[in-house]
Design an enzyme around this catalytic site. Structure first.
Site, PDB file in Angstrom:
ATOM      1  N   LYS A   1       0.861  -1.194   0.000  1.00 32.31           N
ATOM      2  CA  LYS A   1       0.000   0.000   0.000  1.00 32.31           C
ATOM      3  C   LYS A   1       0.891   1.235   0.000  1.00 32.31           C
ATOM      4  O   LYS A   1       1.593   1.519   0.959  1.00 32.31           O
ATOM      5  CB  LYS A   1      -0.912   0.008   1.228  1.00 32.31           C
ATOM      6  CG  LYS A   1      -1.924   1.139   1.204  1.00 32.31           C
ATOM      7  CD  LYS A   1      -2.898   1.030   2.370  1.00 32.31           C
ATOM      8  CE  LYS A   1      -4.079   1.963   2.243  1.00 32.31           C
ATOM      9  NZ  LYS A   1      -3.764   3.354   2.121  1.00 32.31           N
TER      10      LYS A   1
ATOM     11  N   ARG B   1      -3.837   8.774  -5.669  1.00 28.47           N
ATOM     12  CA  ARG B   1      -4.503   7.769  -6.487  1.00 28.47           C
ATOM     13  C   ARG B   1      -4.883   8.434  -7.803  1.00 28.47           C
ATOM     14  O   ARG B   1      -5.590   9.445  -7.798  1.00 28.47           O
ATOM     15  CB  ARG B   1      -5.755   7.269  -5.786  1.00 28.47           C
ATOM     16  CG  ARG B   1      -6.510   6.236  -6.604  1.00 28.47           C
ATOM     17  CD  ARG B   1      -7.662   5.695  -5.803  1.00 28.47           C
ATOM     18  NE  ARG B   1      -8.323   4.616  -6.491  1.00 28.47           N
ATOM     19  CZ  ARG B   1      -9.175   3.791  -5.898  1.00 28.47           C
ATOM     20  NH1 ARG B   1      -9.425   3.937  -4.616  1.00 28.47           N
ATOM     21  NH2 ARG B   1      -9.777   2.829  -6.574  1.00 28.47           N
TER      22      ARG B   1
ATOM     23  N   GLU C   1      -1.215   4.297  -7.998  1.00 27.91           N
ATOM     24  CA  GLU C   1      -0.850   5.271  -6.967  1.00 27.91           C
ATOM     25  C   GLU C   1       0.488   5.880  -7.376  1.00 27.91           C
ATOM     26  O   GLU C   1       1.441   5.157  -7.662  1.00 27.91           O
ATOM     27  CB  GLU C   1      -0.736   4.539  -5.620  1.00 27.91           C
ATOM     28  CG  GLU C   1      -0.574   5.442  -4.431  1.00 27.91           C
ATOM     29  CD  GLU C   1      -1.899   5.917  -3.817  1.00 27.91           C
ATOM     30  OE1 GLU C   1      -2.987   5.617  -4.352  1.00 27.91           O
ATOM     31  OE2 GLU C   1      -1.826   6.611  -2.792  1.00 27.91           O
TER      32      GLU C   1
ATOM     33  N   ARG D   1     -17.573  -0.332  -1.388  1.00 29.00           N
ATOM     34  CA  ARG D   1     -16.632  -0.988  -0.502  1.00 29.00           C
ATOM     35  C   ARG D   1     -17.234  -2.351  -0.219  1.00 29.00           C
ATOM     36  O   ARG D   1     -18.163  -2.461   0.533  1.00 29.00           O
ATOM     37  CB  ARG D   1     -16.659  -0.141   0.785  1.00 29.00           C
ATOM     38  CG  ARG D   1     -15.510  -0.253   1.709  1.00 29.00           C
ATOM     39  CD  ARG D   1     -15.841   0.612   2.919  1.00 29.00           C
ATOM     40  NE  ARG D   1     -15.940   2.024   2.608  1.00 29.00           N
ATOM     41  CZ  ARG D   1     -14.890   2.847   2.541  1.00 29.00           C
ATOM     42  NH1 ARG D   1     -13.699   2.409   2.768  1.00 29.00           N
ATOM     43  NH2 ARG D   1     -15.063   4.119   2.255  1.00 29.00           N
TER      44      ARG D   1
HETATM   45  P1  AMP Z   1      -7.480   4.535   2.259  1.00 29.17           P
HETATM   46  O1  AMP Z   1      -7.379   5.851   1.538  1.00 29.17           O
HETATM   47  O2  AMP Z   1      -6.663   4.467   3.503  1.00 29.17           O
HETATM   48  O3  AMP Z   1      -8.895   4.073   2.444  1.00 29.17           O
HETATM   49  O4  AMP Z   1      -6.808   3.393   1.344  1.00 29.17           O
HETATM   50  C1  AMP Z   1      -7.183   3.151   0.028  1.00 29.17           C
HETATM   51  C2  AMP Z   1      -6.234   3.881  -0.903  1.00 29.17           C
HETATM   52  O5  AMP Z   1      -4.939   3.286  -0.906  1.00 29.17           O
HETATM   53  C3  AMP Z   1      -6.625   3.818  -2.356  1.00 29.17           C
HETATM   54  O6  AMP Z   1      -7.625   4.759  -2.629  1.00 29.17           O
HETATM   55  C4  AMP Z   1      -5.317   4.134  -3.059  1.00 29.17           C
HETATM   56  O7  AMP Z   1      -5.182   5.535  -3.178  1.00 29.17           O
HETATM   57  C5  AMP Z   1      -4.254   3.684  -2.088  1.00 29.17           C
HETATM   58  N1  AMP Z   1      -3.409   2.568  -2.545  1.00 29.17           N
HETATM   59  C6  AMP Z   1      -2.089   2.464  -2.313  1.00 29.17           C
HETATM   60  N2  AMP Z   1      -1.592   1.334  -2.800  1.00 29.17           N
HETATM   61  C7  AMP Z   1      -2.617   0.674  -3.377  1.00 29.17           C
HETATM   62  C8  AMP Z   1      -2.731  -0.582  -4.053  1.00 29.17           C
HETATM   63  N3  AMP Z   1      -1.705  -1.398  -4.227  1.00 29.17           N
HETATM   64  N4  AMP Z   1      -3.960  -0.941  -4.511  1.00 29.17           N
HETATM   65  C9  AMP Z   1      -5.015  -0.134  -4.326  1.00 29.17           C
HETATM   66  N5  AMP Z   1      -4.972   1.068  -3.700  1.00 29.17           N
HETATM   67  C10 AMP Z   1      -3.786   1.462  -3.223  1.00 29.17           C
END
Ligand code: AMP
Length: 614
Positions: free
Chosen positions: A283, A288, A333, A448
């Protein structure tokens, strides 16, 4: 339609607070509109002139709008300004001044929506020397022909806030209402719904059927809006072709798609139990980006569907060089990454690339790498329904040689220990954690649903994840903070069902002095005289604001609370954050993309589990 009819509808909508009443009024308004004007009316309801991704903002500052009012009403700018200071809403000032207008225009004529749009688009697009004076003239020209009620809304549009409290969900409800009669005649649809009816008594069955049909139509509309973020364009197709129009709406390069969202689970073990064999990806903490390639044309959208193409020239170049498909939509990302040292830069470095000036210089100094993670469309075909494993394979094949675009780091496993060690490796490299992905899931736009599950590094005494809250209002500073004009924030989360923002936390820590004065500047521009219709809060801040900005917040835990409205049901208390502290403003999120009440409830239930790091 005359603009007056629209302004009168807006006025009625502004004065009701129930979502049902708003839906009925909107449905009536859309019924009265012609197919070729409905898109514009929808954009106006959204406070815009075009879908958000087209980036057409009327954007006139208060001072220029004041001049426009003065010019058309015969009052002086000082008079207008004085009244504005008193009332806090230039729309109301215009309405008042035009009801006792000093000068009668010689050329006043009935305003059509077409004419209003023509001038507003001109205001939005003129630039260069003398453009401010031209903007004032164009606004004054419209105001000259306006009745008081029209003036109220004409003035609010260029200021970017109609103060109607209409959200997209309510607009979609009203489309569903207008289509339900046609849907009743659609045999396949009715049959599908009838199977699910629970009511046995004949007379009640009829009402249940009616309700379920409308819900079904609403679902269909939303599923299309999720892949085609142009609510006006969608409305036009519905107005032209009814339900059949929905079938014509397809994922299209150049029109953003609502991003899929990640669920949370607190341990690797639970992730494996939930997904079985799954993909586990690093991650990354950056931007994004959704990349749309349409032959030679490349468009880049942010997570909140803004067109950010101009900010990232190295990515546009790389798409042309590295992406083999003729047309494609894929996501990744982007962050600053040093290939030689294999060092991922923290978000504070990457965020500097979100800028309007010195773009080329910064692109050289801090070039981005785009870690691609999903493919939604390629060579004229939607791939959204393909299982993730296949989409990822195709994505891998589509990316040609080069340094700017690469695939995310990923493993495939069904073993908890492997997930854990991949998680630990990622965290050691300075990444945020991992995202596990269901190998068989299609791309779930705008929702989600356990197709993605995130596991972030966490520390003792913190929630398993941060919460993204919406600023609902602010408190004047006390003591040392008086100088900033802001001492704390009232924040809330999004209730999708009710399309309302509900209070969750008062936040006064985590802000630097610089943040406090920035927040004060930002929030002063969106102050509201009374509680906005979409806010549900029993706590009263010193100033309400339009729910617009999202901030990331950490806290020790989620507790039950009698004072907050998030998750509050009859006989039950709401939720609150214990020891909340602000981390940063999430510029990449719109208010509706904040954490939801449902998520808070799930986090509350899960917080008794032991996390990886404990
Ligand atoms: P969050 O914003 O904490 O809900 O986490 C989801 C976000 O992680 C996504 O919207 C992406 O911007 C980011 N992200 C980072 N690495 C990845 C990945 N390998 N696959 C999907 N999303 C990712």
């Amino acid at each position: 339609m005359h603009f007056k009819t629209l302004a009168e509808s807006f006025d009625k909508i502004e004065h009701v607070s129930s979502r049902l009443a708003m839906t009925d009024l909107l449905a009536d308004l859309f019924k009265k509109s012609k197919a070729d004007e409905i898109a514009r009316i929808v954009y106006l309801c959204q406070g815009k002139l075009a879908p958000a991704f087209k980036d057409i903002e009327v954007g006139m500052g208060e001072s220029y709008v004041e001049e426009g009012i003065a010019k058309a009403s015969g009052y002086s700018k000082a008079d207008v300004d004085k009244e504005f200071k008193k009332r806090g809403d230039l729309g109301l000032v215009a309405q008042e001044f035009f009801s006792k207008k000093k000068q009668r225009s010689l050329f006043s004529s009935e305003l059509s929506i077409g004419k209003v749009f023509k001038n507003l688009i001109k205001i939005a697009t003129v630039s260069g020397s003398g453009s401010q004076q031209l903007k004032i003239k164009l606004l004054a020209e419209l105001l000259n022909s306006a009745s008081p009620i029209e003036a109220k809304y004409l003035v609010r549009i260029p200021l970017g806030n109609l103060r109607l409290g209409i959200g997209d969900p309510t607009i979609m409800d009203s489309f569903a209402k207008n289509l339900s009669e046609e849907a009743r005649k659609n045999k396949a649809l009715v049959k599908g719904v009838e199977k699910k009816l629970k009511e046995k008594k004949e007379e009640k069955r009829e009402a249940e059927l009616e309700k379920k049909i409308r819900l079904k139509v609403r679902e269909l509309i939303e599923s299309k809006y999720n892949v085609y973020s142009d609510l006006g364009g969608l409305a036009e197709k519905l107005a032209e072709k009814g339900l059949k129009g929905l079938e014509k709406i397809e994922i299209t390069p150049g029109v953003p798609i609502r991003p899929t969202l990640a669920e949370r689970l607190p341990t690797a073990k639970e992730i494996v139990e939930k997904l079985g064999r799954c993909a586990v990806e690093a991650k990354y903490d950056g931007f994004r980006l959704a990349i749309h390639k349409d032959k030679g044309k490349v468009t880049i959208f942010s997570r909140r569907q803004e067109n950010v193409t101009d900010m990232f020239p190295e990515i546009t170049d790389a798409v042309r060089k590295q992406i083999k498909a003729v047309d494609a939509i894929f996501e990744g990302e982007a962050l600053v990454f040093n290939e030689e040292t294999e060092e991922y830069f923290p978000f504070q470095v990457t965020i500097q690339r979100k800028r309007k000036y010195d773009i080329d210089k910064m692109a050289k100094e801090f070039p981005l790498t785009l870690f691609a993670f999903d493919l939604l469309y390629a060579n004229g075909k939607s791939l959204m329904n393909l299982p993730f494993k296949k989409r990822r394979e195709r994505l891998g094949k589509m990316i040609g040689k080069g340094k700017t675009i690469e695939l995310t780091e990923s493993i495939e496993t069904d073993k908890t220990e492997e997930v854990e060690s991949f998680f630990n490796e990622s965290v050691e490299k300075g990444l945020e954690g991992i995202i596990a992905k269901d190998l068989n899931a299609g791309y779930i736009a705008g929702a989600r649903k356990f197709a993605w599950i995130k596991l972030k590094r966490s520390y003792k005494g913190e929630l398993g994840d941060t919460v993204d809250t919406v600023i609902l209002g602010f408190f004047k500073g006390k003591g040392k903070r008086t100088q900033f004009g802001l001492g704390g924030l009232l924040t809330g989360v999004y209730d999708e069902k009710e399309d309302k923002f509900k209070s969750l936390a008062k936040i006064g820590t985590g802000m630097t002095e610089e943040m406090l004065s920035d927040l004060h500047k930002m929030l002063s521009k969106i102050k509201e005289g009374k509680k906005p219709a979409r806010i549900d809060s029993e706590l009263k801040p010193d100033y309400w604001v339009e729910p617009k900005y999202v901030i990331e917040v950490n806290a020790d835990e989620i507790t039950r609370s009698p004072i907050h409205t998030a998750g509050k049901k009859k006989g039950e208390q709401g939720f609150a954050l214990r020891f909340p502290r602000m981390i940063k403003i999430r510029q990449d999120k719109k208010a509706e993309q904040a954490t939801t009440v449902k998520e808070i409830e799930a986090m509350f239930k899960r917080q008794k589990h032991v996390g990886l790091s404990e």
